[in-house]
Design a protein around this motif. Structure first.
Motif, PDB file in Angstrom:
ATOM      1  N   SER A  70       0.857  -1.170   0.000  1.00  0.00           N
ATOM      2  CA  SER A  70       0.000   0.000   0.000  1.00  0.00           C
ATOM      3  C   SER A  70       0.905   1.235   0.000  1.00  0.00           C
ATOM      4  CB  SER A  70      -0.888   0.016   1.246  1.00  0.00           C
ATOM      5  OG  SER A  70      -1.546   1.249   1.360  1.00  0.00           O
ATOM      6  N   PHE A  71       0.826   2.007  -1.050  1.00  0.00           N
ATOM      7  CA  PHE A  71       1.708   3.166  -1.165  1.00  0.00           C
ATOM      8  C   PHE A  71       1.181   4.380  -0.407  1.00  0.00           C
ATOM      9  CE2 PHE A  71       2.487   0.573  -4.964  1.00  0.00           C
ATOM     10  CZ  PHE A  71       3.822   0.281  -4.729  1.00  0.00           C
ATOM     11  N   THR A  72      -0.049   4.310   0.086  1.00  0.00           N
ATOM     12  CA  THR A  72      -0.632   5.463   0.765  1.00  0.00           C
ATOM     13  C   THR A  72      -0.694   5.304   2.285  1.00  0.00           C
ATOM     14  OG1 THR A  72      -2.853   4.573   0.486  1.00  0.00           O
ATOM     15  CG2 THR A  72      -2.030   6.078  -1.244  1.00  0.00           C
ATOM     16  N   LYS A  73      -0.515   4.084   2.775  1.00  0.00           N
ATOM     17  CA  LYS A  73      -0.647   3.847   4.217  1.00  0.00           C
ATOM     18  C   LYS A  73       0.579   3.137   4.772  1.00  0.00           C
ATOM     19  CE  LYS A  73      -5.646   3.592   4.144  1.00  0.00           C
ATOM     20  NZ  LYS A  73      -6.816   2.843   4.529  1.00  0.00           N
ATOM     21  N   SER A 100      -3.060   2.654  10.437  1.00  0.00           N
ATOM     22  CA  SER A 100      -2.096   3.543   9.786  1.00  0.00           C
ATOM     23  C   SER A 100      -2.194   4.956  10.364  1.00  0.00           C
ATOM     24  CB  SER A 100      -2.333   3.583   8.267  1.00  0.00           C
ATOM     25  OG  SER A 100      -3.614   4.087   7.986  1.00  0.00           O
TER      26      SER A 100
END
Length: 154
Positions: A70-73, A100
């Motif tokens: 997961s690149f956002t969390k 996260s």
């Protein structure tokens, strides 16, 4: 609920002084006339140390991979929760959750977990105490003063 005792114990928890917190709780329980709740004095969960360590390790490995992709969390916290032991006297267990984001003001953020363990961990060694809670509920023993007091401390 003994709110004064709860407030006092929470101060020790905030300081991560669990030994003092346990000592105070056991001392308060000792002041109450003997009940079946008194068997709690001196009990601990140390026999589950290895099993709990494995449980957390496996959970960490599984969620770490999910957060890696997961690149956002990013993984920021775990939360361990025991089921409501006073009303679920048939089985006590622990669940794990990952986050996260970490809340600041209250504990409402704990409901917003991203991942939970696929399987919970059963707490063992307290089966006799579970029977005490069952007896108190099924036989409506809350009107007995020493049981009510010991229940609140336990």
């Amino acid at each position: 609920m003994n709110f004064d005792l709860e407030d006092k114990l929470n101060e020790y928890i905030k300081r991560n002084d669990l030994d003092s917190e346990i000592q105070i709780a056991e001392s308060e329980l000792s002041k109450i006339p003997q009940t079946e709740f008194h068997q709690l004095i001196g009990m601990n969960l140390l026999h589950l140390e290895w099993e709990l360590s494995e449980f957390i390790s496996k959970f960490y490995s599984s969620v770490k991979l999910k957060y890696t992709f997961s690149f956002t969390k990013k993984l920021k916290a775990f939360y361990c929760e025991m089921n409501g032991f006073t009303i679920n006297y048939d089985r006590w267990f622990i669940d794990l959750f990952s986050f996260s984001e970490i809340g600041q003001e209250d504990y409402e953020w704990l409901a917003d977990f991203e991942h939970s363990a696929n399987k919970d961990l059963t707490i063992t060694g307290f089966e006799n105490l579970q029977k005490v809670y069952e007896d108190v509920y099924k036989n409506q023993k809350f009107d007995i003063p020493e049981i009510e007091q010991a229940y609140e401390v336990a």
